[in-house]
Design a protein around this motif. Structure first.
Motif, PDB file in Angstrom:
ATOM      1  N   LEU A  75       0.841  -1.197   0.000  1.00 13.64           N
ATOM      2  CA  LEU A  75       0.000   0.000   0.000  1.00 13.64           C
ATOM      3  C   LEU A  75       0.877   1.249   0.000  1.00 13.64           C
ATOM      4  CD1 LEU A  75      -2.900   1.041   0.173  1.00 13.64           C
ATOM      5  CD2 LEU A  75      -2.682   1.010   2.659  1.00 13.64           C
ATOM      6  N   LEU A  76       1.912   1.204   0.846  1.00 20.36           N
ATOM      7  CA  LEU A  76       2.819   2.346   0.951  1.00 20.36           C
ATOM      8  C   LEU A  76       3.541   2.587  -0.379  1.00 20.36           C
ATOM      9  CD1 LEU A  76       4.066   4.063   3.508  1.00 20.36           C
ATOM     10  CD2 LEU A  76       6.089   2.790   2.869  1.00 20.36           C
ATOM     11  N   GLN A  77       3.966   1.476  -0.999  1.00 22.42           N
ATOM     12  CA  GLN A  77       4.692   1.614  -2.268  1.00 22.42           C
ATOM     13  C   GLN A  77       3.803   2.187  -3.359  1.00 22.42           C
ATOM     14  OE1 GLN A  77       6.124  -2.347  -2.621  1.00 22.42           O
ATOM     15  NE2 GLN A  77       8.035  -1.910  -1.528  1.00 22.42           N
ATOM     16  N   ILE A  78       2.534   1.811  -3.334  1.00 28.86           N
ATOM     17  CA  ILE A  78       1.624   2.347  -4.346  1.00 28.86           C
ATOM     18  C   ILE A  78       1.330   3.815  -4.060  1.00 28.86           C
ATOM     19  CG2 ILE A  78      -0.780   2.215  -5.152  1.00 28.86           C
ATOM     20  CD1 ILE A  78      -0.369  -0.840  -5.186  1.00 28.86           C
ATOM     21  N   MET A  79       1.187   4.160  -2.768  1.00 29.39           N
ATOM     22  CA  MET A  79       0.966   5.570  -2.439  1.00 29.39           C
ATOM     23  C   MET A  79       2.211   6.397  -2.751  1.00 29.39           C
ATOM     24  SD  MET A  79      -1.523   5.845   0.825  1.00 29.39           S
ATOM     25  CE  MET A  79      -0.664   4.837   1.999  1.00 29.39           C
ATOM     26  N   GLY A  80       3.373   5.742  -2.729  1.00 27.44           N
ATOM     27  CA  GLY A  80       4.621   6.440  -3.043  1.00 27.44           C
ATOM     28  C   GLY A  80       4.970   6.387  -4.517  1.00 27.44           C
ATOM     29  N   THR A  81       4.072   5.839  -5.329  1.00 23.35           N
ATOM     30  CA  THR A  81       4.249   5.658  -6.776  1.00 23.35           C
ATOM     31  C   THR A  81       5.519   4.878  -7.119  1.00 23.35           C
ATOM     32  OG1 THR A  81       5.460   7.695  -7.304  1.00 23.35           O
ATOM     33  CG2 THR A  81       3.070   7.848  -7.236  1.00 23.35           C
ATOM     34  N   LEU A  82       6.013   4.115  -6.160  1.00 24.59           N
ATOM     35  CA  LEU A  82       7.164   3.259  -6.457  1.00 24.59           C
ATOM     36  C   LEU A  82       6.698   2.012  -7.199  1.00 24.59           C
ATOM     37  CD1 LEU A  82       9.061   3.477  -3.049  1.00 24.59           C
ATOM     38  CD2 LEU A  82       9.662   4.609  -5.175  1.00 24.59           C
ATOM     39  N   ASP A  83       5.422   1.711  -7.057  1.00 28.01           N
ATOM     40  CA  ASP A  83       4.849   0.541  -7.720  1.00 28.01           C
ATOM     41  C   ASP A  83       3.479   0.941  -8.271  1.00 28.01           C
ATOM     42  OD1 ASP A  83       4.819  -1.997  -8.635  1.00 28.01           O
ATOM     43  OD2 ASP A  83       5.038  -2.954  -6.669  1.00 28.01           O
ATOM     44  N   LYS A  84       3.059   0.217  -9.297  1.00 28.23           N
ATOM     45  CA  LYS A  84       1.761   0.557  -9.895  1.00 28.23           C
ATOM     46  C   LYS A  84       0.719  -0.489  -9.512  1.00 28.23           C
ATOM     47  CE  LYS A  84       3.219   3.324 -13.742  1.00 28.23           C
ATOM     48  NZ  LYS A  84       2.933   3.704 -15.109  1.00 28.23           N
ATOM     49  N   PRO A  85      -0.516  -0.079  -9.317  1.00 24.57           N
ATOM     50  CA  PRO A  85      -1.548  -1.056  -8.973  1.00 24.57           C
ATOM     51  C   PRO A  85      -1.898  -1.915 -10.186  1.00 24.57           C
ATOM     52  CG  PRO A  85      -2.533   1.095  -9.291  1.00 24.57           C
ATOM     53  CD  PRO A  85      -1.047   1.290  -9.415  1.00 24.57           C
ATOM     54  N   THR A  86      -2.334  -3.150  -9.916  1.00 25.96           N
ATOM     55  CA  THR A  86      -2.791  -4.012 -11.003  1.00 25.96           C
ATOM     56  C   THR A  86      -4.138  -3.498 -11.519  1.00 25.96           C
ATOM     57  OG1 THR A  86      -1.817  -5.767  -9.690  1.00 25.96           O
ATOM     58  CG2 THR A  86      -3.025  -6.446 -11.630  1.00 25.96           C
ATOM     59  N   GLU A  87      -4.926  -3.005 -10.571  1.00 23.78           N
ATOM     60  CA  GLU A  87      -6.227  -2.424 -10.930  1.00 23.78           C
ATOM     61  C   GLU A  87      -6.467  -1.225 -10.044  1.00 23.78           C
ATOM     62  OE1 GLU A  87      -9.947  -4.752 -10.948  1.00 23.78           O
ATOM     63  OE2 GLU A  87      -8.703  -6.389 -11.775  1.00 23.78           O
ATOM     64  N   GLY A  88      -7.362  -0.334 -10.478  1.00 17.61           N
ATOM     65  CA  GLY A  88      -7.710   0.814  -9.653  1.00 17.61           C
ATOM     66  C   GLY A  88      -6.907   2.042 -10.035  1.00 17.61           C
ATOM     67  N   ARG A  89      -7.249   3.159  -9.382  1.00 14.71           N
ATOM     68  CA  ARG A  89      -6.606   4.432  -9.738  1.00 14.71           C
ATOM     69  C   ARG A  89      -5.892   5.027  -8.533  1.00 14.71           C
ATOM     70  NH1 ARG A  89      -6.522   3.605 -14.735  1.00 14.71           N
ATOM     71  NH2 ARG A  89      -5.887   5.763 -15.083  1.00 14.71           N
ATOM     72  N   VAL A  90      -4.847   5.750  -8.807  1.00  9.25           N
ATOM     73  CA  VAL A  90      -4.121   6.495  -7.776  1.00  9.25           C
ATOM     74  C   VAL A  90      -4.193   7.966  -8.153  1.00  9.25           C
ATOM     75  CG1 VAL A  90      -1.910   6.815  -6.614  1.00  9.25           C
ATOM     76  CG2 VAL A  90      -2.567   4.550  -7.442  1.00  9.25           C
ATOM     77  N   ILE A  91      -4.713   8.771  -7.256  1.00  9.19           N
ATOM     78  CA  ILE A  91      -4.882  10.192  -7.569  1.00  9.19           C
ATOM     79  C   ILE A  91      -4.124  11.032  -6.549  1.00  9.19           C
ATOM     80  CG2 ILE A  91      -6.572  12.077  -7.696  1.00  9.19           C
ATOM     81  CD1 ILE A  91      -8.409   9.528  -8.701  1.00  9.19           C
ATOM     82  N   VAL A  92      -3.157  11.784  -7.029  1.00 14.25           N
ATOM     83  CA  VAL A  92      -2.336  12.612  -6.152  1.00 14.25           C
ATOM     84  C   VAL A  92      -2.676  14.070  -6.426  1.00 14.25           C
ATOM     85  CG1 VAL A  92       0.010  13.319  -5.572  1.00 14.25           C
ATOM     86  CG2 VAL A  92      -0.470  10.917  -6.077  1.00 14.25           C
ATOM     87  N   MET A 100       5.985   7.300   5.699  1.00 18.48           N
ATOM     88  CA  MET A 100       6.972   6.740   6.613  1.00 18.48           C
ATOM     89  C   MET A 100       6.696   5.255   6.797  1.00 18.48           C
ATOM     90  SD  MET A 100       7.192   9.626   9.551  1.00 18.48           S
ATOM     91  CE  MET A 100       8.654  10.630   9.483  1.00 18.48           C
ATOM     92  N   ASP A 101       7.764   4.465   6.630  1.00 16.27           N
ATOM     93  CA  ASP A 101       7.631   3.015   6.771  1.00 16.27           C
ATOM     94  C   ASP A 101       8.332   2.602   8.060  1.00 16.27           C
ATOM     95  OD1 ASP A 101       7.319   0.340   6.400  1.00 16.27           O
ATOM     96  OD2 ASP A 101       8.610   0.192   4.630  1.00 16.27           O
ATOM     97  N   GLU A 102       7.577   2.296   9.090  1.00 16.35           N
ATOM     98  CA  GLU A 102       8.150   1.918  10.388  1.00 16.35           C
ATOM     99  C   GLU A 102       9.271   2.867  10.819  1.00 16.35           C
ATOM    100  OE1 GLU A 102       6.972  -0.131  12.383  1.00 16.35           O
ATOM    101  OE2 GLU A 102       5.970  -1.765  11.314  1.00 16.35           O
ATOM    102  N   PRO A 103       8.981   4.159  10.944  1.00 15.71           N
ATOM    103  CA  PRO A 103      10.075   5.120  11.168  1.00 15.71           C
ATOM    104  C   PRO A 103      10.850   4.870  12.455  1.00 15.71           C
ATOM    105  CG  PRO A 103       7.948   6.137  11.521  1.00 15.71           C
ATOM    106  CD  PRO A 103       7.686   4.804  10.907  1.00 15.71           C
ATOM    107  N   THR A 104      10.247   4.165  13.409  1.00 11.74           N
ATOM    108  CA  THR A 104      10.963   3.935  14.667  1.00 11.74           C
ATOM    109  C   THR A 104      11.379   2.475  14.813  1.00 11.74           C
ATOM    110  OG1 THR A 104       8.888   3.538  15.783  1.00 11.74           O
ATOM    111  CG2 THR A 104       9.732   5.790  15.858  1.00 11.74           C
ATOM    112  N   GLY A 105      11.207   1.711  13.736  1.00 13.40           N
ATOM    113  CA  GLY A 105      11.478   0.274  13.802  1.00 13.40           C
ATOM    114  C   GLY A 105      12.909  -0.064  14.169  1.00 13.40           C
ATOM    115  N   ASN A 106      13.802   0.854  13.863  1.00  9.22           N
ATOM    116  CA  ASN A 106      15.205   0.569  14.106  1.00  9.22           C
ATOM    117  C   ASN A 106      15.813   1.497  15.149  1.00  9.22           C
ATOM    118  OD1 ASN A 106      15.929  -1.655  12.684  1.00  9.22           O
ATOM    119  ND2 ASN A 106      17.559  -0.614  11.564  1.00  9.22           N
ATOM    120  N   LEU A 107      14.952   2.088  15.969  1.00  8.20           N
ATOM    121  CA  LEU A 107      15.459   3.073  16.931  1.00  8.20           C
ATOM    122  C   LEU A 107      15.206   2.598  18.359  1.00  8.20           C
ATOM    123  CD1 LEU A 107      14.170   6.386  15.316  1.00  8.20           C
ATOM    124  CD2 LEU A 107      16.416   5.332  15.083  1.00  8.20           C
ATOM    125  N   ASP A 108      16.070   3.061  19.284  1.00 10.41           N
ATOM    126  CA  ASP A 108      15.821   2.773  20.691  1.00 10.41           C
ATOM    127  C   ASP A 108      14.689   3.673  21.184  1.00 10.41           C
ATOM    128  OD1 ASP A 108      16.996   5.327  21.944  1.00 10.41           O
ATOM    129  OD2 ASP A 108      18.584   4.614  20.594  1.00 10.41           O
TER     130      ASP A 108
END
Lengths: 388, 293
Positions: B52-69, B172-180
């Protein structure tokens, strides 16, 4: 494509290169070696060609060499007749034969005493005083081999005249002219008067060859035609003939040397392909990041091609410099000492060679990096960012 | 302003692992994110939240449906158009920071601005310094390369980089995943502050409930579907940052807006955008006066 963006990509490329100093240095070293080999061989080759051609033209100039087609002696009157041809300035008869001097095999040269300098300048002592005197000249190397010095006596025998004859060594001639090489090769040489040589070799009234000097170069062709008409048995060699032969030999040698040098350039190209492929692979993730923050394909392409180009420029500059330095070393030290080539090859820093070398380095580097760089642009950010 | 910054319409994503095996990562997602939201997307591993994040970031395209920015349908954009879109409208912050290792903190922030070509080098440098001030990275760290920064510091740089081109939204993808824990709090404070004072839209994917707590809205995703979208504004506890720090950040914000104004005028942008920036200046001035009084 904006210039400011291109600049950003190049700065990025430079920072990247300097973050991998060892790998960059070794890749550049490959280019340096390849370009240096090319440059030095081209410099030596060109210098050698220029020098040999200069020697030939200086030696022959508007001269013609006349000798028997079968290399057997010919009557001296040919020289007399040729000297009467229109346009002929003078004719110099020469004798070349084998003798034994103090028991050592030596090339014996008979020269008219007045024309000794044609053979080589005298650097010590005097010339032969007359046609009849028992006087001889030699070069330093032969003198050393025979263990004699100016003023000493030498004994000359030949197959035709086994009775030893004693000559006085009156002078030393310079070593290393092309004429000496052509006539004697690397053998010891002794020079006596034409008359004495004829007696020693039992060639009374005969000569080995005749050098014909014409008034001006425009007379070369008519004189050659006349000689060939009068004496079909003789062979006429002009400066042009010699130059043609010499040039084709040198060109062949140069081509072979360049082919060998180009192998090192191919190795350099493989080095760049290898380095760039590894770099692209290691940077898969970084390329993904760049694409995520909005870098376009050409940005990525320029970053990687830019790195190779920078390595090409540095390698080219250093390679050309190293090439000239080693050419200088070879011309000044290696060739005279080890190859005994008696030529004063000029060392010329040619801008053409330098520019060609640098351009070649850049083109080879950029071309080698093309495929890895292209692959880098095809990396998809989604996959790259998953890479851990 | 009523336009959502991003809108997904019936987005499906199918990965074809082989001819027979297909993975339905998203099974028809409808989602709208309004300007100024701090949206949290929660879901277990494999729920499709990264897709979902990748599609919202336009890094990947959906197989179906529209993305509107920002009201523009970008589903069929070319790779080049998408690069430009990401550069200008979307900021990314990843779990593993993903800074460029050969560049210093400040250069990492400058890079998107220079790639976009909207700012001169001097403007980009000035802006990068102000952004680093706003995210709260100590000045002594600005010239360090990422490996000489702590995780928290790297993530601050990543946030500053994401903000560089004034994006419509930051993903943001797990922005604190790698932080103390301590660094997490600092980074989350920064995000919260940016959202509250700056009106910056954030979309955060996480499965950390602590992160989720600060969101203005939370959506849950499971098996490629959004389970519930309670469009209820959560209670946001007002942020308590030290006064000095707030003052410093607001001052940096003022400077930043001045650069924005200059750059916008130079590029001949519409008066609407200029007015928008002017409004922000007024708002920042007010906030600054409030803090000082």
């Amino acid at each position: 494509m904006k210039l400011s963006q291109l600049k950003v990509c190049l700065i990025y490329a430079l920072k990247d290169l300097s973050s991998r100093k060892a790998r960059t240095a070794f890749t550049i070293l490959g280019v340096i070696v390849g370009i240096a080999a090319m440059t030095s061989l081209m410099t030596i080759g060109t210098g050698m060609k220029v020098e040999i051609e200069r020697e030939v033209s200086e030696l022959l100039g508007s001269s013609i060499i006349v000798r028997d087609r079968e290399k057997s002696p010919m009557p001296i009157y040919v020289a007399y007749v040729v000297s009467k041809l229109p346009g002929v300035n003078e004719t110099i008869p020469l004798i070349v034969g084998m003798a034994s001097v103090n028991g050592i095999p030596t090339v014996i040269l008979g020269v008219p005493p007045m024309r000794v300098t044609l053979y080589a300048p005298i650097i010590e002592g005097n010339s032969i005083s007359s046609d009849l005197s028992y006087e001889a000249l030699t070069n330093r190397e032969t003198a050393k081999k025979l263990n004699v010095k100016v003023g000493d006596q030498v004994t000359i025998t030949t197959q035709a005249s086994p009775t030893p004859r004693v000559f006085t060594l009156v002078g030393i001639v310079a070593q290393g002219s092309l004429m000496q090489m052509a006539l004697a090769g690397g053998m010891p040489v002794i020079v006596v008067s034409l008359r004495q040589a004829q007696q020693l070799l039992n060639m009374r009234g005969l000569v080995s060859m005749i050098i014909v000097r014409v008034v001006s170069p425009s007379y070369v062709d008519p004189v050659v035609t006349s000689i060939e008409t009068y004496y079909p048995a003789v062979e006429v060699v002009t400066q042009e003939d010699v130059l043609r032969t010499v040039s084709s030999i040198i060109n062949t040698i140069n081509a072979v040397l360049l082919a060998i040098a180009s192998i090192s350039l191919i190795v350099a190209a493989l080095g760049i392909i290898n380095t760039m492929t590894m770099t692209v692979r290691e940077k898969t993730r970084e390329i993904g990041i760049l694409k995520a923050i909005g870098a376009e394909r050409w940005h990525i392409f320029m970053i990687f091609i830019g790195q190779a180009t920078v390595m090409g420029i540095v390698g080219g500059l250093l390679g050309v410099t190293l090439g000239f330095l080693s050419a200088y070393g070879i011309i000044e030290h290696y060739l005279p000492r080890f190859l005994r080539i008696p030529l004063q090859i000029p060392f010329v820093v040619s801008t053409d060679v330098a520019i060609e070398g640098i351009i070649l380095a850049i083109v080879v580097s950029a071309a080698s990096a093309f495929l890895p760089s292209w692959k880098a642009t095809n990396i998809r950010p989604v996959e790259a960012l998953r890479y851990e | 302003m009523s336009e959502p910054v991003i809108k997904l319409i019936k987005v499906k994503k199918i990965y074809y692992l082989s001819k027979e095996i297909q993975v339905h990562a998203l099974r028809g997602v409808d989602l709208e994110v309004d300007r100024g939201e701090l949206l949290i997307i929660m879901g277990p591993s494999g729920s499709g939240k990264t897709t979902l994040l990748q599609i919202m970031g336009t890094l990947d395209k959906p197989t179906e449906g529209r993305v509107i920015v920002d009201g523009i349908d970008v589903t069929d954009f070319s790779e080049r158009q998408l690069s430009k879109l990401r550069r200008e409208k979307i900021g990314f912050v990843f779990q593993f920071f993903n800074l460029i290792p050969t560049l210093t903190a400040i250069e990492n922030v400058m890079l998107p601005m220079l790639l976009a070509g909207k700012y001169t080098k001097d403007e980009a440098l000035a802006k990068a310094k102000l952004l680093l001030t706003i995210v709260g990275l100590e000045e002594s760290r600005w010239l360090n390369v990422p490996r000489k920064l702590s995780g928290g510091q790297q993530q601050k740089v990543a946030i500053a980089r994401a903000l560089a081109n004034n994006p419509s939204y930051v993903l943001m993808d797990e922005p604190t995943g790698n932080l103390d824990v301590f660094s997490s709090v600092r980074v989350l404070d920064t995000v919260k502050w940016l959202n509250q004072f700056y009106g910056q839209t954030f979309i955060i994917v996480t499965h950390n409930p602590e992160v989720a707590e600060m969101g203005s809205r939370i959506v849950y995703i499971r098996d490629g579907k959004i389970m519930e979208t309670p469009k209820v504004l959560l209670r946001i506890e007002s942020l308590k940052l030290p006064e000095e720090e707030v003052k410093e950040r607001l001052k940096a914000q003022m400077e930043l807006l001045k650069i924005e104004l200059k750059s916008a005028k130079r590029r001949g942008l519409s008066s609407e955008i200029l007015d928008e920036i002017e409004r922000k200046v007024v708002r920042t001035e007010e906030a600054l006066r409030e803090v000082q009084s």
